[in-house]
Write a protein that holds these residues in place. Structure first.
Motif, mmCIF file in Angstrom:
data_model
loop_
_atom_site.group_PDB
_atom_site.id
_atom_site.type_symbol
_atom_site.label_atom_id
_atom_site.label_comp_id
_atom_site.label_asym_id
_atom_site.label_seq_id
_atom_site.Cartn_x
_atom_site.Cartn_y
_atom_site.Cartn_z
ATOM 1 N N ARG A 191 -9.964 65.147 10.152
ATOM 2 C CA ARG A 191 -8.978 65.491 9.900
ATOM 3 C C ARG A 191 -8.789 67.344 9.903
ATOM 4 O O ARG A 191 -7.509 67.692 9.735
ATOM 5 N N GLU A 192 -9.809 67.963 9.215
ATOM 6 C CA GLU A 192 -10.074 69.096 9.395
ATOM 7 C C GLU A 192 -9.907 69.851 10.995
ATOM 8 O O GLU A 192 -8.649 71.062 10.644
ATOM 9 N N ALA A 193 -10.048 69.554 12.109
ATOM 10 C CA ALA A 193 -9.098 69.533 13.186
ATOM 11 C C ALA A 193 -7.961 69.486 13.248
ATOM 12 O O ALA A 193 -7.243 70.283 14.015
ATOM 13 N N TYR A 194 -7.769 68.138 12.870
ATOM 14 C CA TYR A 194 -6.295 68.332 12.747
ATOM 15 C C TYR A 194 -5.310 69.095 12.336
ATOM 16 O O TYR A 194 -4.184 70.050 12.603
ATOM 17 N N ALA A 195 -5.262 69.472 10.649
ATOM 18 C CA ALA A 195 -4.854 70.633 10.581
ATOM 19 C C ALA A 195 -5.090 72.059 10.393
ATOM 20 O O ALA A 195 -4.172 72.390 10.177
ATOM 21 N N THR A 196 -6.048 72.303 11.293
ATOM 22 C CA THR A 196 -6.628 73.807 12.095
ATOM 23 C C THR A 196 -5.446 74.126 13.742
ATOM 24 O O THR A 196 -4.640 74.569 13.356
ATOM 25 N N ALA A 197 -5.673 72.417 14.229
ATOM 26 C CA ALA A 197 -5.002 72.799 15.120
ATOM 27 C C ALA A 197 -3.179 72.218 14.659
ATOM 28 O O ALA A 197 -2.291 73.543 15.686
ATOM 29 N N ARG A 198 -2.386 71.613 13.648
ATOM 30 C CA ARG A 198 -1.029 71.805 13.905
ATOM 31 C C ARG A 198 -0.712 73.100 13.112
ATOM 32 O O ARG A 198 0.591 73.549 13.184
ATOM 33 N N ASP A 199 -1.414 73.237 12.243
ATOM 34 C CA ASP A 199 -0.590 75.288 11.965
ATOM 35 C C ASP A 199 -0.874 75.953 12.563
ATOM 36 O O ASP A 199 -0.112 76.716 12.528
ATOM 37 N N HIS A 200 -1.976 75.650 13.990
ATOM 38 C CA HIS A 200 -1.387 76.318 15.062
ATOM 39 C C HIS A 200 -0.286 76.643 15.769
ATOM 40 O O HIS A 200 -0.235 77.597 16.028
ATOM 41 N N VAL A 201 -0.241 75.059 15.635
ATOM 42 C CA VAL A 201 0.893 75.110 16.511
ATOM 43 C C VAL A 201 2.581 75.200 15.958
ATOM 44 O O VAL A 201 2.773 75.906 16.854
ATOM 45 N N GLN A 202 2.553 75.228 14.580
ATOM 46 C CA GLN A 202 3.118 75.600 14.117
ATOM 47 C C GLN A 202 3.828 77.317 14.039
ATOM 48 O O GLN A 202 4.723 77.226 13.898
ATOM 49 N N GLU A 203 2.379 77.818 13.699
ATOM 50 C CA GLU A 203 2.707 78.628 13.567
ATOM 51 C C GLU A 203 3.204 79.946 15.072
ATOM 52 O O GLU A 203 3.400 81.141 15.181
#
Length: 207
Positions: A191-203
């Motif tokens: 779940r933490e990996a998903y949050a980090t990866a998703r934020d990076h993709v959006q940024e």
């Protein structure tokens, strides 16, 4: 009376109603089972739950860097805290109710720290009631970039787009979900990996 009324109805109507009720129960059961087996990704709202996952990851990293032993999601006489430092008798929580429950129990001898979801994990050292060593607060060279580590956890290259991140999360979470024999720690890590990866993709604006 009721039985006579039912008997007066055409057989096809009675069977149609019974089959409809049965189909509704089956469909509801399938949806409930699917929701447990394939949970939705964390909300995109950036609310407290997502924030606490990110901050917990940062605090976990910080405590490891200062070489402080800790227990995560510790139960202290029925009150759960994000981190507990047993050698220091220090509890760290994001929950105000847990904060007051522990603080008001003077006999426990535990120092409790309430952290905001917005507080960077690296600032935890300022609130700890003991001296902490100076540590490098950038990405840990031994483990690489947190973004790279997040994509590695999901089994994706760092240039993957948002759709691939979503798909990888749903597949990975099926493997590590506690209901499927996985561990709570692995589930939290995904779940933490998903949050980090998703934020990076959006940024970075990747689709």
């Amino acid at each position: 009376m009721f039985g006579e009324w039912i008997a007066a109805l055409p057989g096809w109507l009675v069977w149609g109603v019974l089959l409809g009720v049965l189909a509704t129960v089956v469909v509801a059961g399938v949806f409930l089972a699917a929701n447990r087996l394939f949970p939705d990704p964390p909300a995109h709202s950036g609310g407290p739950d997502q924030g606490s996952l990110r901050r917990k990851a940062e605090m976990r990293d910080y405590l490891r860097r200062i070489d402080e032993r800790f227990v995560e999601d510790a139960d202290l006489d029925g009150t759960t805290v994000a981190f507990y430092l047993p050698e220091r008798r220090v509890a760290i929580t994001f929950d105000v109710h847990a904060f007051f429950a522990i603080r008001d129990d003077e006999a426990n001898g535990i120092h409790v720290i309430l952290c905001e979801h917005e507080m960077p994990g690296a600032q935890l050292g300022r609130r700890l009631p003991f001296d902490v060593p100076d540590v490098h607060l950038g990405p840990d060279p031994a483990v690489g970039s947190p973004v790279t580590a997040a994509f590695d956890t999901l089994g994706l290259p760092a240039n993957a787009g948002e759709e691939r991140v979503e798909r990888a999360y749903r597949e990975k979470v099926k493997e590590v979900h506690p209901d499927q024999g996985g561990s709570r720690e692995a589930f939290t890590e995904v779940r933490e990996a998903y949050a980090t990866a998703r934020d990076h993709v959006q940024e970075t604006g990747k689709a």
